[in-house]
Design an enzyme around this catalytic site. Structure first.
Site, PDB file in Angstrom:
ATOM      1  N   GLY A  91       4.182  -3.479   5.671  1.00 15.27           N
ATOM      2  CA  GLY A  91       4.573  -2.525   4.649  1.00 15.27           C
ATOM      3  C   GLY A  91       5.942  -1.939   4.940  1.00 15.27           C
ATOM      4  O   GLY A  91       6.426  -1.963   6.070  1.00 15.27           O
ATOM      5  N   ALA A  92       6.571  -1.427   3.896  1.00 18.14           N
ATOM      6  CA  ALA A  92       7.882  -0.788   4.044  1.00 18.14           C
ATOM      7  C   ALA A  92       8.076   0.182   2.897  1.00 18.14           C
ATOM      8  O   ALA A  92       7.678  -0.090   1.762  1.00 18.14           O
ATOM      9  CB  ALA A  92       8.994  -1.828   4.049  1.00 18.14           C
ATOM     10  N   ARG A  93       8.697   1.308   3.205  1.00 14.26           N
ATOM     11  CA  ARG A  93       8.943   2.319   2.172  1.00 14.26           C
ATOM     12  C   ARG A  93      10.411   2.367   1.770  1.00 14.26           C
ATOM     13  O   ARG A  93      10.797   3.121   0.901  1.00 14.26           O
ATOM     14  CB  ARG A  93       8.467   3.684   2.657  1.00 14.26           C
ATOM     15  CG  ARG A  93       7.003   3.670   3.064  1.00 14.26           C
ATOM     16  CD  ARG A  93       6.506   5.019   3.499  1.00 14.26           C
ATOM     17  NE  ARG A  93       6.333   5.922   2.362  1.00 14.26           N
ATOM     18  CZ  ARG A  93       5.827   7.151   2.472  1.00 14.26           C
ATOM     19  NH1 ARG A  93       5.472   7.610   3.644  1.00 14.26           N
ATOM     20  NH2 ARG A  93       5.690   7.914   1.413  1.00 14.26           N
ATOM     21  N   LYS A 120       8.410   4.417  17.391  1.00 12.96           N
ATOM     22  CA  LYS A 120       9.159   5.556  16.855  1.00 12.96           C
ATOM     23  C   LYS A 120       8.354   6.858  16.871  1.00 12.96           C
ATOM     24  O   LYS A 120       8.896   7.923  16.574  1.00 12.96           O
ATOM     25  CB  LYS A 120       9.618   5.248  15.427  1.00 12.96           C
ATOM     26  CG  LYS A 120      10.578   4.059  15.342  1.00 12.96           C
ATOM     27  CD  LYS A 120      10.928   3.726  13.906  1.00 12.96           C
ATOM     28  CE  LYS A 120      11.847   2.512  13.844  1.00 12.96           C
ATOM     29  NZ  LYS A 120      12.172   2.122  12.442  1.00 12.96           N
ATOM     30  N   TRP A 176       0.842  -1.203   0.000  1.00 17.32           N
ATOM     31  CA  TRP A 176       0.000   0.000   0.000  1.00 17.32           C
ATOM     32  C   TRP A 176       0.876   1.252   0.000  1.00 17.32           C
ATOM     33  O   TRP A 176       0.768   2.108  -0.877  1.00 17.32           O
ATOM     34  CB  TRP A 176      -0.939  -0.015   1.218  1.00 17.32           C
ATOM     35  CG  TRP A 176      -1.784   1.222   1.387  1.00 17.32           C
ATOM     36  CD1 TRP A 176      -2.008   2.212   0.465  1.00 17.32           C
ATOM     37  CD2 TRP A 176      -2.546   1.596   2.537  1.00 17.32           C
ATOM     38  NE1 TRP A 176      -2.854   3.175   0.979  1.00 17.32           N
ATOM     39  CE2 TRP A 176      -3.196   2.819   2.248  1.00 17.32           C
ATOM     40  CE3 TRP A 176      -2.731   1.010   3.793  1.00 17.32           C
ATOM     41  CZ2 TRP A 176      -4.020   3.469   3.171  1.00 17.32           C
ATOM     42  CZ3 TRP A 176      -3.558   1.663   4.707  1.00 17.32           C
ATOM     43  CH2 TRP A 176      -4.200   2.875   4.396  1.00 17.32           C
ATOM     44  N   TYR A 178      -4.124   1.407  -4.819  1.00 13.50           N
ATOM     45  CA  TYR A 178      -2.902   1.935  -4.214  1.00 13.50           C
ATOM     46  C   TYR A 178      -2.111   2.727  -5.254  1.00 13.50           C
ATOM     47  O   TYR A 178      -1.350   2.167  -6.046  1.00 13.50           O
ATOM     48  CB  TYR A 178      -2.023   0.820  -3.650  1.00 13.50           C
ATOM     49  CG  TYR A 178      -2.666  -0.041  -2.578  1.00 13.50           C
ATOM     50  CD1 TYR A 178      -3.766   0.414  -1.845  1.00 13.50           C
ATOM     51  CD2 TYR A 178      -2.170  -1.306  -2.299  1.00 13.50           C
ATOM     52  CE1 TYR A 178      -4.339  -0.374  -0.864  1.00 13.50           C
ATOM     53  CE2 TYR A 178      -2.740  -2.109  -1.314  1.00 13.50           C
ATOM     54  CZ  TYR A 178      -3.826  -1.643  -0.609  1.00 13.50           C
ATOM     55  OH  TYR A 178      -4.403  -2.431   0.355  1.00 13.50           O
ATOM     56  N   LEU A 237       1.368  -3.562  12.506  1.00 15.93           N
ATOM     57  CA  LEU A 237       2.087  -2.534  13.275  1.00 15.93           C
ATOM     58  C   LEU A 237       1.221  -1.286  13.449  1.00 15.93           C
ATOM     59  O   LEU A 237       1.701  -0.257  13.921  1.00 15.93           O
ATOM     60  CB  LEU A 237       3.404  -2.164  12.581  1.00 15.93           C
ATOM     61  CG  LEU A 237       4.441  -3.287  12.508  1.00 15.93           C
ATOM     62  CD1 LEU A 237       5.613  -2.877  11.616  1.00 15.93           C
ATOM     63  CD2 LEU A 237       4.939  -3.655  13.895  1.00 15.93           C
TER      64      LEU A 237
END
Length: 331
Positions: free
Chosen positions: A294-296, A229, A21, A57, A221
């Protein structure tokens, strides 16, 4: 990496599946295409062979990014999961939201899963993903304007035609999954599930356990909330949907961080991050077969993948759950 069968089928997905996403940029304040491609490839190096995306997305961007990322691998070595039923280019069904595309243009997003729309969406996804079949095809959200029978019979036809291997749903309750399963073999339900969003444990989890289906947990998460964070006063980039979500108000950030601080000693003992501990707890819960993370960028995707290297004893699992039962967030 660990792999688990979905439902009672031969489809195996990596326990940590890449959620694409954010890779599409939409509602996340934009994205860097190169970073997203790199994130997917680095996670593949860690054994993450399964990728979940959707046409909405980035209005096709995410699927195209996924296609670019996996173009260097044999098709049978990756599992492509995508969705249908959210149209930004057709005013039909029910209005889901007013939004903006990645260029800042206004768009109206509709929930619609009529037969002719599904056939078109599948062809579009196959083209963007540069593949001739989709491993798991899921309705994105329930569409109250179209009978479930019509929707699922369309997917059954796509399976018969060889364009889709397996059918799943997203955001369906137990009754909807049961009804859909009358018309096609629904092997999974992708729903939100995290330490702070556990409502599916009441009805959906017992149902899928009994029916031999799987749950794909998204936002484990809680969109970064459980990473530890974010502190009270956190500022989001323009266009980031989280700015208006109650989880991220200062009071809930403070309460969540108080909870996470109690987990830090355990994470340190295991030489892991809080995110990894959270992901490991998630995939240990009943009926949770897969966690979508997810990860960017590559650093995030590699850290997510390494969550499978942790182990939790029954006592540690129970300790975390007991702490969670005392955590109350305000809406």
């Amino acid at each position: 990496m660990q792999y688990r069968k979905i439902g009672n089928t031969d489809l195996e997905l990596s326990v940590i599946t890449f959620g694409a996403w954010a890779a599409g940029g939409w509602m996340w304040g934009g994205t860097e295409r190169k970073d997203s491609v790199d994130a997917i490839r680095k996670s593949y190096d860690e054994g993450v062979t399964s990728i979940d995306t959707a046409p909405i997305y980035g209005q096709g961007d995410s699927e195209e990014i996924v296609a670019e990322a996996v173009s260097v691998y044999s098709r049978d070595k990756v599992q492509l999961i995508t969705k249908y039923g959210m149209r930004w280019d057709l005013a039909k069904g029910t209005l889901a939201m007013k939004s903006k595309d990645n260029n800042g243009n206004d768009i109206d997003v509709y929930k619609y899963a009529g037969k002719e729309s599904i056939i078109k969406e599948c062809e579009d996804s196959l083209r963007r993903l540069k593949t001739d079949y989709i491993d798991l095809y899921q309705i994105h959200w329930p569409d109250v304007t179209t009978p479930i029978q019509e929707t699922m019979e369309a997917v059954a036809q796509l399976i018969k035609d060889g364009k889709v291997r397996h059918a799943g749903v997203c955001n369906y309750d137990a009754a909807q999954v049961k009804e859909a399963s009358q018309y096609v073999d629904i092997i999974s339900d992708q729903v939100p599930y995290s330490m702070v969003k556990r409502d599916i444990e009441a009805e959906l989890v017992p149902y899928v356990l009994d029916a031999g289906k799987s749950i794909l947990a998204y936002s484990p998460l809680e969109r970064g909330l459980l990473s530890g964070k974010m502190k009270p006063g956190y500022t989001f980039e323009e266009g980031d949907h989280r700015a208006n979500v109650y989880f991220f108000n200062d009071e809930n950030l403070a309460r969540t961080n108080q909870f996470l601080n109690k987990l830090r000693p355990m994470a340190a003992e295991k030489n892991s991050t809080l995110s990894q501990l959270v992901l490991r707890w998630t995939i240990e819960q009943p009926a949770i077969t897969i966690a979508l993370a997810g990860a960017r960028n590559a650093e995030q995707s590699v850290q997510n993948a390494k969550a499978v290297n942790l182990s939790l004893s029954k006592e540690e699992n129970a300790f975390i759950t007991a702490l969670l039962n005392d955590l109350v967030l305000v809406k």
